[in-house]
Design an enzyme around this catalytic site. Structure first.
Site, PDB file in Angstrom:
ATOM      1  N   ASP A 132      -5.482   1.045  35.411  1.00 24.36           N
ATOM      2  CA  ASP A 132      -5.190  -0.220  36.110  1.00 24.36           C
ATOM      3  C   ASP A 132      -4.067   0.034  37.227  1.00 24.36           C
ATOM      4  O   ASP A 132      -4.256   0.459  38.270  1.00 24.36           O
ATOM      5  CB  ASP A 132      -5.126  -1.319  35.243  1.00 24.36           C
ATOM      6  CG  ASP A 132      -5.020  -2.661  35.687  1.00 24.36           C
ATOM      7  OD1 ASP A 132      -5.802  -2.735  36.779  1.00 24.36           O
ATOM      8  OD2 ASP A 132      -4.485  -3.601  35.467  1.00 24.36           O
ATOM      9  N   ASP A 176      -8.973   5.413  28.387  1.00 24.94           N
ATOM     10  CA  ASP A 176     -10.126   4.352  28.651  1.00 24.94           C
ATOM     11  C   ASP A 176      -9.914   3.777  30.317  1.00 24.94           C
ATOM     12  O   ASP A 176     -11.248   3.736  30.762  1.00 24.94           O
ATOM     13  CB  ASP A 176      -9.861   2.935  27.583  1.00 24.94           C
ATOM     14  CG  ASP A 176      -8.580   2.477  27.583  1.00 24.94           C
ATOM     15  OD1 ASP A 176      -7.525   2.988  28.328  1.00 24.94           O
ATOM     16  OD2 ASP A 176      -8.020   1.548  26.899  1.00 24.94           O
TER      17      ASP A 176
END
Ligand code: IMP
Ligand code: MG
Length: 184
Positions: free
Chosen positions: A110, A107
């Site tokens: 980060d 997804d």
């Protein structure tokens, strides 16, 4: 970017960053690119639960080469909620990867810790090739370098929810991606 729309969750869901249309168009492009790149190859597509489910479902339907599909699940442990560090596999793959062409779908990247750890784990299984496909890339907080082959969107600093992405397991079912604005 669309004009800012405020959905009906006052105080938690901020402006929409990526609309359903924007997501749909980009996912179609990624699917076409992947289909071209993997023409004639035996492709295994692997996703990480649960954040990837919407992206994976849409992406796979945009891929025209034959694929098999498998999932990993993980949990993270550490001193704070936003912690990085220890990644624990809570569900392993059902299929062996040795000698196969693997597309690993996530997804969001980060800090890079999760992807880095999981990529290393997959490489130990000796696939013929391993490429990474990411819906969202947020380079701002990167600690470990990871190099995705396919990137849906680069996003700015803020935490986002929707289209699979959660805040404490909520908001995964929003059909768009919006900025999360925690209640004060
Ligand atoms: P990393 O290990 O710091 O790269 O974190 C990646 C994981 O943290 C993702 O797979 C998500 O589950 C979660 N995550 C990071 N940023 C966000 C966000 O903005 N919204 C929702 N989940 C996020
Ligand atoms: Mg999460």
């Amino acid at each position: 970017m669309d004009t800012e729309i405020s959905p009906p969750w006052p105080g938690e869901i901020g402006p929409i960053l990526l609309s359903e249309d924007q997501i749909r168009q980009r996912v179609a492009q990624l699917g076409a690119q992947i289909s071209q790149d993997y023409a004639g190859k035996d492709l295994v597509v692997i996703g990480v639960l649960k954040g990837v489910i919407f992206f994976m479902a849409d992406l796979l339907r945009a891929v025209t080469v034959p694929v098999t599909v498998d999932f990993l699940a993980i949990s993270r442990y550490g001193p704070t909620e936003q912690t990085h560090g220890v990644v624990n596999l809570t569900k392993d793959l059902n299929e062996p990867l040795a000698g196969r062409h693997v597309l690993f779908v996530e997804d969001i990247i980060d800090t890079g810790f999760t992807t880095h750890y999981l990529t290393r784990t997959l490489l130990l299984r000796e696939p013929a090739s391993l490429n990474l496909c990411i819906l969202l890339n947020r380079p701002r907080w990167r600690i470990i370098e990871v190099k995705p082959t396919y990137v849906g969107f680069e996003i700015p600093d803020d935490y986002v929810v929707g289209y699979g992405l959660d805040y404490k397991e909520r908001y995964r079912n929003l059909p768009y991606i919006a900025r999360f604005e925690p209640k004060a």
